[in-house]
Design a protein around this motif. Sequence first.
Motif, short mmCIF file in Angstrom:
data_model
loop_
_atom_site.label_atom_id
_atom_site.label_comp_id
_atom_site.label_asym_id
_atom_site.label_seq_id
_atom_site.Cartn_x
_atom_site.Cartn_y
_atom_site.Cartn_z
N LEU A 162 0.83 -1.20 0.00
CA LEU A 162 0.00 0.00 0.00
C LEU A 162 0.87 1.25 0.00
N HIS A 163 1.92 1.25 0.81
CA HIS A 163 2.80 2.42 0.85
C HIS A 163 3.47 2.65 -0.51
N LYS A 164 3.84 1.58 -1.18
CA LYS A 164 4.47 1.73 -2.49
C LYS A 164 3.47 2.27 -3.51
N MET A 165 2.24 1.80 -3.44
CA MET A 165 1.19 2.33 -4.34
C MET A 165 1.02 3.83 -4.15
N ILE A 166 1.02 4.26 -2.89
CA ILE A 166 0.80 5.68 -2.58
C ILE A 166 1.97 6.53 -3.05
N GLU A 167 3.18 6.05 -2.83
CA GLU A 167 4.36 6.88 -3.10
C GLU A 167 4.84 6.81 -4.55
N GLU A 168 4.64 5.67 -5.22
CA GLU A 168 5.22 5.51 -6.55
C GLU A 168 4.19 5.44 -7.68
N TYR A 169 2.91 5.25 -7.33
CA TYR A 169 1.91 5.10 -8.39
C TYR A 169 0.88 6.23 -8.40
N THR A 170 0.80 7.03 -7.35
CA THR A 170 -0.16 8.14 -7.32
C THR A 170 0.56 9.42 -6.93
N GLY A 171 0.02 10.55 -7.35
CA GLY A 171 0.66 11.81 -7.02
C GLY A 171 -0.33 12.92 -6.77
N GLU A 172 -1.55 12.56 -6.40
CA GLU A 172 -2.60 13.56 -6.21
C GLU A 172 -2.75 13.91 -4.73
N ALA A 173 -3.49 14.98 -4.48
CA ALA A 173 -3.75 15.37 -3.09
C ALA A 173 -4.84 14.50 -2.48
N GLY A 174 -5.78 14.03 -3.33
CA GLY A 174 -6.87 13.19 -2.85
C GLY A 174 -6.54 11.71 -2.97
N VAL A 175 -7.60 10.89 -3.02
CA VAL A 175 -7.39 9.43 -3.07
C VAL A 175 -8.14 8.80 -4.24
N ARG A 176 -8.56 9.62 -5.21
CA ARG A 176 -9.35 9.06 -6.32
C ARG A 176 -8.49 8.12 -7.18
N SER A 177 -7.28 8.54 -7.51
CA SER A 177 -6.40 7.67 -8.30
C SER A 177 -6.01 6.42 -7.51
N LEU A 178 -5.84 6.58 -6.21
CA LEU A 178 -5.51 5.43 -5.37
C LEU A 178 -6.65 4.42 -5.39
N LYS A 179 -7.88 4.90 -5.37
CA LYS A 179 -9.04 4.00 -5.44
C LYS A 179 -9.03 3.23 -6.76
N LYS A 180 -8.74 3.93 -7.87
CA LYS A 180 -8.70 3.25 -9.17
C LYS A 180 -7.62 2.18 -9.19
#
Length: 756
Positions: free
Chosen positions: A515-533
Amino acid sequence: MIVRPVHNILLLPDVSYYFKKDFFNDWCTEPMKKDDDVLFMLLKDDKAGNELTAGDFYPIGISARVEGIDDSENVQIRTLERVDISDIEVADNHITATASIRGEISDISDEEEAELFSKLRGALLKFVQGYQWGVWARSYILQRKNLHDLACSLTDYLNLSTEEKYKILAADSRKERDGLIENAIYEFIEMSKVSQEASSAQKDDQEQLYREAAIKKQIEYLQRELDDMHPENVSDVRKFEKKIARSGMNKEAKQEAEKVLNRMKQEGKESHEYGLLYDYLDFVTSLSWKTPKMPSIDLKEAEAILDEDHYGLKKVKERIIQQLAVMALNKKQSGSILLFVGAPGTGKTSIGQSIAKALGRKYVRISLGGVRDEAEIRGHRRTYVGAMPGRIMEGMKRSGASNPVMVLDEVDKLARDYSGDPASALLEVLDPEQNNSFTDHYMNVPYDLSNVLFVCTANTTDTIPEPLLNRMEVISFPGYTSLEKFQIAKRHLLPKALETMGIKEENLEVTDSALHKMIEEYTGEAGVRSLKKLIDILCRNAAVKLVKKEQETLTVTKENLPEYLGHQRMRHETRLEEKEPGVVTGLAWTTAGGEILFIESKLMEGKGNLLITGQLGDVMKESVQIALTLVKSLFPKETEILEKRDLHIHVPAGAVPKDGPSAGITLVTALASLVTGKAVGTEYAMTGEVSLRGGVMPIGGLPEKLMAAQRAGIQKVFIPYDNIEDLEDVAEEVKEKLEIIPVKKVTDVLDQVLKD
């Protein structure tokens, strides 16, 4: 004088009436005798004497005199004059009132009235010929002496309501009164003929109108009987009559609805306008017009609901709880209109659902993005083809309540063109002083929106007109930190994705490191919409493996994450590895959160020209000029080289437009570093507008900028001294990892970063 209230009796001047003596017993203080004066007061509703109040009487009555009392205690009373009644007092079955004779308008001669009387009596005599009881009736009719006597003798047979009987008495014009009597008698004749299925057609046009009125009344009566017997087959007209009656509409709305309903009756189902009238009545009767009682608000339960649905957002939740506390104390809708401003995916819209849940209210969301027509807010007038109500009233209909929580989404994306300005139309909706009588053009009647809790959302306030912005309280939604994103993913996004994809928890495990890797290396937004996708993609790929039965259980780790999501998608700017003169790290705010940027400057052979690249806007170009002036004033000797060299300033990335004054301090530092030849350490980043006096002025978006600095590995950040208060909105985990240095002057920054 004997004062006797009566109900549903047609009383007219110059007519003899017969009553039983006991009819007056409860209203006489002394025994009744000949020549006693009597005042008849007409009741609006049939009530017992001990229930009467002054408001139960009509303002016009009639005076009379006792002409005789026979041995059988029959009382003959002769009516005299119509009277105006005032100063009514009721106490213990005793009524006192002031009566004054009411004048009449003699606009018909005695001869004309006698001719009308003769005509009506003849019509009645002709009518009764066909009945067995006609001989008795003929004698009864011939005994009548005038038009008033004839009407009063038939009062039990005429199809007149209490109001219609009073209307005849209240008519000041004798001609009007005689006309009402004529209409009533002819309607009685025609009603009787219809009831007996009279086959003879009426030749006279006037009689045809009376017959038509009688048939319509008969049809309405029969239709009501059928509707009561078969509620499932109720006609449209009857259905809307019932809906209007129990809707609780205000006076103006009820009048308009009844007006449209009457027109619908006249048009009939074959009319091309029937559908339009039906749609209007269906809409207004579907709205909730009744104001519900304000329920008690449990703040602890509300806090629990907000915490359960949303992680973090401490300041936002505190402000919402304050609003609910004010409403709990006032026992009514009160407080400011809330405007949630923040990057996409930060929970602005969904927190509106949580507010509705906490209040136990209905929730309705209205998207305003791209709306450019004022009619989208206020509705179209019904004269237009395809007219529709506005989005506000349509939302009220969908909610089915008069006090929903209404989220107006994306108010910053309202457009404006020749069709009007929808933002101006919203002024009435969101102004507590005006929205208690909001009038939608389609409805054309006022509707009370003061019980609605409005919540607006936007990504920025820059495009919201000032008058509209003044009506709202801005609450900023800062971007989520990595820790907050991790908790949101673990508590909300991942369980929801597993449920949606039909995967059991024991079949798929996603480790914390993944999960930490997804947040730091796969998303770059202020919200969590891309993280949800991304989590949805991961679960779909896992579903394929499980269905193919490649493995019974799957574990996603930091190492095998690319098997599910592919290679790293985001390339965030990170702190420079090596320092060099003329290059300094700045901080920028975007609608997707914060980012770091680099100000790069180089000197080259030339003639003192200035070259600026990187798609800088006008404001940022002005910041370059200010920075250059400041550096020349601070380092006059070192900047002499600029007269013989060209200066090139570049801000990567070149494809991204940039603007704003907050890079001022970074530009000054970069130019100072360039001309002095002293490199600025890569651990530094800075943000702040500068003035020609060398002051560092406050900027916006500080929480997002500091998050970007922390994510990029920056250790020390210079911020304007006036932004110290904004540090309260910065997450603790961000402040713990950064050394934040407030500064007032440009020299405060230069003295630290340009040390030997």
